[in-house]
Design a protein around this motif. Structure first.
Motif, PDB file in Angstrom:
ATOM      1  N   VAL A  70      10.079  -3.649   0.000  1.00 30.21           N
ATOM      2  CA  VAL A  70       9.873  -2.791  -1.170  1.00 30.21           C
ATOM      3  C   VAL A  70      10.485  -3.482  -2.383  1.00 30.21           C
ATOM      4  CG1 VAL A  70      10.405  -0.559  -2.245  1.00 30.21           C
ATOM      5  CG2 VAL A  70       9.890  -0.670   0.198  1.00 30.21           C
ATOM      6  N   MET A 108      12.050   3.807   2.117  1.00 26.32           N
ATOM      7  CA  MET A 108      10.675   3.330   2.309  1.00 26.32           C
ATOM      8  C   MET A 108      10.620   2.191   3.316  1.00 26.32           C
ATOM      9  SD  MET A 108       9.409   3.521  -1.666  1.00 26.32           S
ATOM     10  CE  MET A 108       7.850   2.658  -1.429  1.00 26.32           C
ATOM     11  N   ARG A 165       6.305   2.566   5.343  1.00 20.45           N
ATOM     12  CA  ARG A 165       5.136   3.250   4.798  1.00 20.45           C
ATOM     13  C   ARG A 165       3.894   2.374   4.943  1.00 20.45           C
ATOM     14  NH1 ARG A 165       7.125   6.565  -0.576  1.00 20.45           N
ATOM     15  NH2 ARG A 165       8.873   7.619   0.431  1.00 20.45           N
TER      16      ARG A 165
END
Length: 326
Positions: A150, A303, A308
């Protein structure tokens, strides 16, 4: 006490069992040492509270790797001394600790982005958070970390991003200055290489353009030292300037320091705004905009743990914090 409707957390289990969170985490994960008594207490508490482990995070740990890498791009290792980085690492550690993941931080020189390839080749790296991200770094995220990487800043089709809405925050400050009668507004920008900082600059340009006013820009680097030098440059180039927008609070505080040293009154002669709302901003009555760094970093680390499946972009809102400097 657990609020009705809220699922039990690992902290709840640890509290109910009378053990530390790390002990509860080891028992739930089935790894590491814990006494038979502690194991029984944790299991009993988990059953009673209906605790359900974060299976995605557990899968991340079992899938290989023992730490989250926070990689921070910058022109020198001094970037790691920034309190912003401290907050990112601290928040990430809080997210990862219950799942047995450590956190490491590494400086990525702008002239050697390939270092990221060597760092992520280490199979001990379970996930990646990029800070001060550039397009070159996004291109170097390995396939094995897709879904476990991320960016705090700009993102790509394969690496989701989470960041502050600095355009919205800066825009609100520029509108505040305009509403207060300021018409000769300068800005000390961020470094040109940092794409996410350009959102603030574009908001400044757009609003001044809409008002029919010229822009006055001096390049900065988020530091107070550069803020002081930028203040001198602004007044040398545009002596009639009546407001200066700083890209950060540190920049703005440097601007104010130099203005006062030159007997320029703040805000009577020149209003000054910052961005970030650091603790010193309140102590110095600096008008600024909020920047929930810990919430942003927590979202980024979460995340990574949740892996995800689809890239996305999340912007946290920034609100003006009006004080005496503008």
């Amino acid at each position: 006490m657990i609020t009705a409707g809220r699922p039990a957390t690992l902290d709840d289990v640890a509290r109910a069992a009378g053990v530390s969170r790390s002990t509860a985490s080891r028992v739930i994960a089935g790894t590491g040492f814990a006494s038979p008594v502690a194991r029984e207490r944790v299991r009993t508490a988990a059953d009673r509270l209906g605790y359900v482990p974060n299976t995605a995070a557990r899968a991340l740990v079992r899938g290989g790797g023992v730490r989250l890498l926070v990689a921070v791009a910058g022109t020198s290792p001094a970037v790691l001394d920034d309190s912003y980085v401290d907050q990112v690492v601290s928040a990430a550690a809080r997210v990862c600790a219950p799942h047995g993941l450590g956190v490491t931080v590494q400086w990525l020189p702008l002239d050697a982005p390939g270092l990221l390839t060597r760092l992520t080749a280490d199979r001990a790296v379970a996930g990646l958070v990029l800070v001060n991200t550039t397009s070159a770094l996004l291109d170097l995220v390995p396939l094995r970390l897709r879904g476990r990487a991320v960016s705090i800043g700009i993102g790509s089709a394969t690496v989701p991003s989470v960041d502050i809405d600095n355009a919205g925050g800066t825009g609100s400050l520029v509108r505040h200055l305009y509403a207060g009668g300021r018409r000769r507004i300068a800005m000390v920008t961020g470094p040109r290489w940092l794409a996410c900082a350009d959102r603030s600059v574009q908001a400044y340009r757009r609003l001044l353009g809409d008002a029919g006013l010229p822009t006055r820009e001096v390049v900065g680097d988020f530091s107070a030292a550069r803020g002081r030098a930028a203040a001198r440059e602004v007044l040398r180039r545009w002596p009639d300037t009546d407001a200066i927008v700083g890209i950060s609070d540190a920049t703005a505080l440097g601007v104010i320091s130099q203005l006062r040293a030159d007997s320029v009154r703040v805000p009577d002669d020149v209003a000054v705004t910052g961005f970030d709302d650091i603790p010193l901003a309140s102590a110095t009555a600096l008008t600024t905009a909020s920047h929930p760094v810990r919430r942003i970093a927590t979202a980024a680390a979460t995340m990574v743990l949740e892996q995800r499946p689809k890239p996305d972009r999340t912007l946290f809102p920034s609100a003006p914090v009006l004080r005496e400097s503008a």
